[in-house]
Enzyme design. Structure first.
Site, PDB file in Angstrom:
ATOM      1  CB  SER A 117      -0.859  -0.027   1.271  1.00 37.89           C
ATOM      2  OG  SER A 117      -1.405   1.252   1.524  1.00 37.89           O
ATOM      3  CE1 TYR A 141      -3.702  -2.052   5.405  1.00 39.08           C
ATOM      4  CE2 TYR A 141      -3.097   0.192   4.802  1.00 39.08           C
ATOM      5  CZ  TYR A 141      -3.465  -1.088   4.437  1.00 39.08           C
ATOM      6  OH  TYR A 141      -3.568  -1.416   3.115  1.00 39.08           O
ATOM      7  CE  LYS A 145      -1.552  -4.498   3.445  1.00 41.99           C
ATOM      8  NZ  LYS A 145      -1.786  -5.843   2.864  1.00 41.99           N
TER       9      LYS A 145
HETATM   10  C1  WQD Z   1      -8.944  10.199   0.508  1.00 40.69           C
HETATM   11  C2  WQD Z   1      -9.015  11.690   0.799  1.00 40.69           C
HETATM   12  C3  WQD Z   1      -9.557  12.200   3.087  1.00 40.69           C
HETATM   13  C4  WQD Z   1     -13.755  10.846   2.930  1.00 40.69           C
HETATM   14  C5  WQD Z   1      -6.549   5.193   2.776  1.00 40.69           C
HETATM   15  C6  WQD Z   1      -5.405   4.443   3.384  1.00 40.69           C
HETATM   16  C7  WQD Z   1      -4.589   3.827   2.307  1.00 40.69           C
HETATM   17  C8  WQD Z   1      -5.427   2.979   1.414  1.00 40.69           C
HETATM   18  C9  WQD Z   1      -6.594   3.735   0.872  1.00 40.69           C
HETATM   19  C10 WQD Z   1      -5.811   0.697   1.806  1.00 40.69           C
HETATM   20  C11 WQD Z   1      -8.370  12.057   2.144  1.00 40.69           C
HETATM   21  C12 WQD Z   1     -10.608  12.708   2.134  1.00 40.69           C
HETATM   22  C13 WQD Z   1     -12.429  11.123   2.642  1.00 40.69           C
HETATM   23  C14 WQD Z   1     -14.671  11.930   3.102  1.00 40.69           C
HETATM   24  C15 WQD Z   1     -12.869  13.472   2.680  1.00 40.69           C
HETATM   25  N1  WQD Z   1      -5.897   1.868   2.159  1.00 40.69           N
HETATM   26  N2  WQD Z   1     -11.995  12.416   2.520  1.00 40.69           N
HETATM   27  N3  WQD Z   1     -14.197  13.193   2.950  1.00 40.69           N
HETATM   28  O1  WQD Z   1      -6.799   8.143   3.450  1.00 40.69           O
HETATM   29  O2  WQD Z   1      -5.916   8.551   1.118  1.00 40.69           O
HETATM   30  O3  WQD Z   1      -6.008   6.274   2.010  1.00 40.69           O
HETATM   31  O4  WQD Z   1      -7.305   4.336   1.941  1.00 40.69           O
HETATM   32  O5  WQD Z   1      -6.017  -0.322   1.962  1.00 40.69           O
HETATM   33  O6  WQD Z   1      -3.594   3.086   2.894  1.00 40.69           O
HETATM   34  O7  WQD Z   1      -4.616   5.327   4.153  1.00 40.69           O
HETATM   35  O8  WQD Z   1      -8.097   7.352   1.413  1.00 40.69           O
HETATM   36  O9  WQD Z   1     -10.402   7.445   0.600  1.00 40.69           O
HETATM   37  O10 WQD Z   1      -9.979   7.565   3.091  1.00 40.69           O
HETATM   38  O11 WQD Z   1      -9.381   9.498   1.667  1.00 40.69           O
HETATM   39  O12 WQD Z   1     -12.519  14.632   2.572  1.00 40.69           O
HETATM   40  O13 WQD Z   1     -15.856  11.745   3.365  1.00 40.69           O
HETATM   41  O14 WQD Z   1     -10.375  12.049   0.936  1.00 40.69           O
HETATM   42  O15 WQD Z   1      -9.344  13.091   4.130  1.00 40.69           O
HETATM   43  O16 WQD Z   1      -7.738  13.295   1.988  1.00 40.69           O
HETATM   44  P1  WQD Z   1      -6.661   7.703   2.076  1.00 40.69           P
HETATM   45  P2  WQD Z   1      -9.551   7.900   1.718  1.00 40.69           P
END
Ligand code: WQD
Length: 319
Positions: A117, A141, A145
């Site tokens: 990841s 997490y 990885k």
């Molecule tokens: C993306 C952006 C949020 C929801 C995580 C893990 C990574 C991978 C994928 C795997 C961020 C913003 C989100 C909302 C928002 N995991 N957001 N409003 O955090 O980049 O990655 O998931 O297995 O390891 O860390 O992904 O989709 O949670 O967020 O503003 O309602 O969207 O703050 O900037 P992230 P995400």
């Protein structure tokens, strides 16, 4: 060659199973169905229901199906939960991997693809993250990885296993509606949920040092990600002693605001987002340098963000 795909009943795993079988490879799925769904596994693909902590069942499965390659996707993947339950995450993701690798070495398996990841990078302070960018994971997490990659590499070197760790960036979309993500843990489904509940989607912070103040990520279509596994499997099967670590992204940064605008355009739900506090631990920008995967695998993502949102929306149950 027959491939064991652990976690093959999950969202990403089921896409990998489909891509592998469509490419003419034989697949067997191993999944404990804790979050996986048996119905995602095609009828002609054997499904073994079991835990990656069950070494005996793993050994029997590898022998019974004459497995010579493994694609290991089974694991826990929620960052927040990993902060609350580090021991559980290390047990599932690290102990589970160790038990699997023990069985793999014993069975003389030749190729191993590991699901890693972009979270291994933590808070990278660079425009594009290369595979040489220092890894400083920010959650248990991400730690599992990174440590998983080390374990895979060390085992490969010592025991003659060709290996690839694929660092997934932000995965979205579906190859067909029935394979869509059922979890509401990432940006796209979280925005869908709010919109279909007639609520405002949330932006977790708009004061980041980015062009529009919201976080920038590298979104990749799950069908493209699945194709990267097919390409990696073929490279490992063809060459002994491979030891690959690859970013799997598109190399293009998209902000949260841009994603929400695109979601509005695709779904027709046009509701102004509500800007809330920053979410703890969110890096401002994480975008892949994607050229190493292109060179090593001859693979490149083909779908854009609109394809991801459109296909995810077609699989969204409440639309
Ligand atoms: C993306 C952006 C949020 C929801 C995580 C893990 C990574 C991978 C994928 C795997 C961020 C913003 C989100 C909302 C928002 N995991 N957001 N409003 O955090 O980049 O990655 O998931 O297995 O390891 O860390 O992904 O989709 O949670 O967020 O503003 O309602 O969207 O703050 O900037 P992230 P995400």
């Amino acid at each position: 060659m027959t491939w064991l795909i652990t976690g093959g009943a999950g969202y990403i795993g089921a896409h990998v199973v489909r891509a592998m079988t469509e490419a003419g490879e034989h697949a067997v799925v191993y999944d404990d169905l804790s979050t996986g769904v048996a119905g995602r596994v095609p009828g002609d693909v054997p499904l073994v229901v079991g835990s990656v902590l069950d070494g005996e069942l793993l050994s029997r499965t590898l022998a019974d199906h004459a497995i010579s390659g493994v694609i290991h996707l089974a694991g826990k993947k929620q960052v927040g939960e990993s902060v609350e339950r580090p021991l559980y995450y290390y047990r599932q993701n690290i102990e589970g991997l160790r038990v699997l690798l023990d069985a793999v070495v014993e069975a003389g398996v030749r190729a191993f693809v590991f699901s890693s990841s972009a979270s291994v990078y933590g808070m990278p302070d660079v425009e594009l993250v290369t595979e040489e960018t220092p890894c400083l994971p920010m959650s248990p997490y991400g730690e599992t990885k990174l440590a998983g990659e080390w374990l895979v590499r060390a085992t490969g070197r010592t025991h003659g296993l060709s290996t690839a760790s694929l660092r997934y960036f932000n995965v979205a979309g579906a190859a067909s509606p029935e394979l869509a993500d059922t979890g509401v843990f990432n940006l796209v489904p979280m925005v869908f949920e709010k919109l279909t509940q007639n609520a405002a989607p949330r932006v977790f912070g708009a004061d980041y040092p980015t062009p529009d103040g919201t976080c920038v990520r590298d979104y990749i279509h799950v069908a493209d990600l699945a194709e990267a596994h097919v390409a990696a499997a073929r490279v490992l099967a063809a060459e002994h002693g491979k030891d690959l670590t690859l970013n799997i992204g598109r190399g293009e940064g998209v902000s949260v605001r841009e994603m929400i605008d695109e979601i509005a355009s695709v779904t027709g739900y046009d509701r102004a987002p509500e800007v809330t506090e920053r979410r703890a631990g969110d890096p401002p920008r994480v975008v892949a340098a994607a050229d190493r995967a292109a060179t090593e695998l001859g693979w490149k993502a083909r779908h854009d963000v609109r394809d991801m949102i459109t296909s995810a929306w077609e699989g969204w149950p409440l639309r």
